[in-house]
Design a protein around this motif. Structure first.
Motif, mmCIF file in Angstrom:
data_model
loop_
_atom_site.group_PDB
_atom_site.id
_atom_site.type_symbol
_atom_site.label_atom_id
_atom_site.label_comp_id
_atom_site.label_asym_id
_atom_site.label_seq_id
_atom_site.Cartn_x
_atom_site.Cartn_y
_atom_site.Cartn_z
ATOM 1 N N SER A 52 29.221 41.833 37.063
ATOM 2 C CA SER A 52 30.659 41.705 36.453
ATOM 3 C C SER A 52 30.865 41.423 35.325
ATOM 4 N N LYS A 110 36.021 49.452 39.223
ATOM 5 C CA LYS A 110 36.987 49.705 37.105
ATOM 6 C C LYS A 110 38.069 49.440 36.322
ATOM 7 N N SER A 111 39.413 49.590 37.600
ATOM 8 C CA SER A 111 40.234 49.230 37.070
ATOM 9 C C SER A 111 40.933 47.438 37.804
ATOM 10 N N LEU A 129 30.652 42.647 32.289
ATOM 11 C CA LEU A 129 31.722 43.622 32.292
ATOM 12 C C LEU A 129 32.945 42.189 31.644
ATOM 13 N N ARG A 185 39.158 40.109 38.075
ATOM 14 C CA ARG A 185 37.517 40.495 37.907
ATOM 15 C C ARG A 185 37.081 38.683 37.753
ATOM 16 N N GLU A 202 36.069 51.125 47.002
ATOM 17 C CA GLU A 202 36.131 51.500 46.378
ATOM 18 C C GLU A 202 37.205 52.823 45.264
#
Length: 193
Positions: free
Chosen positions: A136, A99-100, A139, A106, A68
């Motif tokens: 995901s 997150k990055s 996002l 992704r 993480e």
């Protein structure tokens, strides 16, 4: 990510606590007959796996937890070193959840999830969908909407600039016409005198 792990650990603690409470009953309660229930096998990750280690979800949860805090460049390097075997693909999916993680990476991870999903057990499929795939996907949709809005704003900004230039030109033309009209009016006034 930490919240998911905390919830998972909290539920486990709750179940253990309930079991402890039931075993520490006061002596005045009549004991119930305890039947030895067959020990349930661990929840396997893969539908058809002959490797006993694949039946320990704890390994995958720890793997996910440990990566993480790893930066995206390091995670990307790890992804490139992994093979296309199912266990490595699942690792790639976990490595692509930070997150990055850029949009394209992704999105590629979503494809990896879809490719290995049929090979997972039903409980693991549900876990992956709820814990990884749907968040995901949300996002990705949000990033896509932001990019679209940014393009629309840029286009509208460009249109506003074009319209402002056009308005300035029209204002100059009106000013020129008003100057010509004023000149004509002055010459008519001079002719009358």
């Amino acid at each position: 990510m930490r919240l998911k792990l905390i919830v998972l650990l909290g539920v486990t603690t709750l179940f253990c606590g309930c079991e402890l409470l039931s075993s520490s009953r006061p002596p005045s309660v009549t004991p119930t007959v305890i039947v030895d229930a067959p020990e349930s096998p661990p929840m396997c990750v893969w539908e058809s796996s002959f490797d006993e280690n694949n039946c320990y979800i704890e390994y995958w949860l720890q793997y996910w937890y440990q990566i993480e805090e790893v930066s995206w460049p390091e995670r990307k390097k790890q992804i490139e070193e992994l093979s296309d075997q199912d266990t490595d693909v699942l690792k790639k999916v976990f490595l692509s959840q930070g997150k990055s993680t850029p949009y394209q990476d992704r999105l590629r991870a979503q494809g990896w999830v879809e490719s290995i999903l049929p090979k997972l057990t039903q409980p693991m499929q549900r876990f992956i969908m709820i814990a990884l795939y749907y968040p995901s996907q949300g996002l990705l949709e949000m990033e896509s909407a932001l990019v679209t809005l940014s393009k629309i704003n840029t286009h509208q900004s460009f249109n506003i600039e074009e319209q402002q230039i056009l308005l300035d030109k029209q204002q100059n033309q009106i000013d020129q016409l008003l100057n010509i009209e004023a000149s004509i009016m002055e010459s008519i006034e001079e002719d009358k005198e």
